[in-house]
Design a protein around this motif. Sequence first.
Motif, mmCIF file in Angstrom:
data_model
loop_
_atom_site.group_PDB
_atom_site.id
_atom_site.type_symbol
_atom_site.label_atom_id
_atom_site.label_comp_id
_atom_site.label_asym_id
_atom_site.label_seq_id
_atom_site.Cartn_x
_atom_site.Cartn_y
_atom_site.Cartn_z
ATOM 1 N N ASP A 1 -2.301 -0.544 -0.867
ATOM 2 C CA ASP A 1 -0.914 -0.428 -1.308
ATOM 3 C C ASP A 1 -0.339 -1.834 -1.444
ATOM 4 O O ASP A 1 -0.242 -2.568 -0.455
ATOM 5 N N TRP A 2 0.047 -2.202 -2.673
ATOM 6 C CA TRP A 2 0.594 -3.537 -2.927
ATOM 7 C C TRP A 2 2.080 -3.430 -3.262
ATOM 8 O O TRP A 2 2.478 -2.659 -4.118
ATOM 9 N N LEU A 3 2.898 -4.218 -2.575
ATOM 10 C CA LEU A 3 4.334 -4.267 -2.826
ATOM 11 C C LEU A 3 4.630 -5.452 -3.732
ATOM 12 O O LEU A 3 4.408 -6.606 -3.354
ATOM 13 N N GLN B 1 6.340 -8.532 -5.295
ATOM 14 C CA GLN B 1 7.296 -9.472 -4.734
ATOM 15 C C GLN B 1 8.080 -10.200 -5.817
ATOM 16 O O GLN B 1 9.297 -10.247 -5.786
ATOM 17 N N ARG C 1 5.394 0.456 -4.973
ATOM 18 C CA ARG C 1 4.003 0.466 -4.509
ATOM 19 C C ARG C 1 3.087 0.516 -5.723
ATOM 20 O O ARG C 1 3.247 1.371 -6.589
ATOM 21 N N LYS D 1 1.253 -3.770 1.525
ATOM 22 C CA LYS D 1 2.288 -2.921 2.099
ATOM 23 C C LYS D 1 1.712 -2.110 3.242
ATOM 24 O O LYS D 1 0.938 -1.166 3.039
ATOM 25 N N ARG E 1 1.526 7.169 4.844
ATOM 26 C CA ARG E 1 2.365 6.083 4.370
ATOM 27 C C ARG E 1 3.720 6.147 5.056
ATOM 28 O O ARG E 1 3.803 6.087 6.275
#
Length: 274
Positions: free
Chosen positions: A51-53, A55, A77, A173, A256
């Motif tokens: 899971d990548w947030l 930026q 996400r 994340k 999550r």
Amino acid sequence: MKRTTRVKCAALAAVGTTLLTAACGTQSGAGSDGVTDRGKASRPAGVANVDWLPQKVTVSGKEYVLPKDAKTVREARIVFRPDPGASREDGGDSGGSVGCNSIGADAEIDGDTVRITDLIQTLIGCPDPLGTFEARFVEVFQGTHKAKVTARNGVSTLTLTTPRGDSITFREKKPPALKGTRWSLGGNAHLTLTKDDTVTGSLGCNTFHGKAVVKGGTIDFGSLATTRMMCSGPVMKTERQLAGILSGKVSYQQERDSLKITNPSGGSVTARAE
């Protein structure tokens, strides 16, 4: 139902606040694509199945930062789920959201090269500054990138850079901790489990506190002490239902930022991390 459409990168850039279908994964974890930076003390995650947030997005040297309001950050996400045999125009298994529209795409990962194709998104009009951020994100996201993953203090950072030098920066994340997180039960209702085996919260009108022991996939609620305010009929009905679920030994499942609590009779409530 959200409307979706097929788009190309140039078209997305022109539209501004655009369109896409979501395809999020269910768990974060290390991928096996081999894009890592082993020179750091903390070993980074891979690119896939994490899971990548988002930026920030950098376009022609100008930075666009993801707005930090709680709702946007909670929903943002992006997950890369490579499908080497995929070749379609309806979005693939990769994608997610940057906090407004849902995004779907095909992803190919080859060493430190990440290629995003067949991108689609939903057609919700997003207010600025989120709308502008999303437009710049989509503009850069589709295409071929060089990936760099680094880690610091146990948290990985992913940077995707296009051949022209534009880039997107992501942070891994992590799911919220079960204890110490305020879990919203809908409306004004919420609960917080503490490290000393207690629970505090609100049933929507009345507040409560008591014992709550977490062990082996269960939460054992002791007798909850509540205030005794008189509330409207519908609110009192909901309070009674919640009190019945948060009673005795119940099972829980965290996925999550959601927490589902189910009592032995099958009654359940799903909470969201705030």
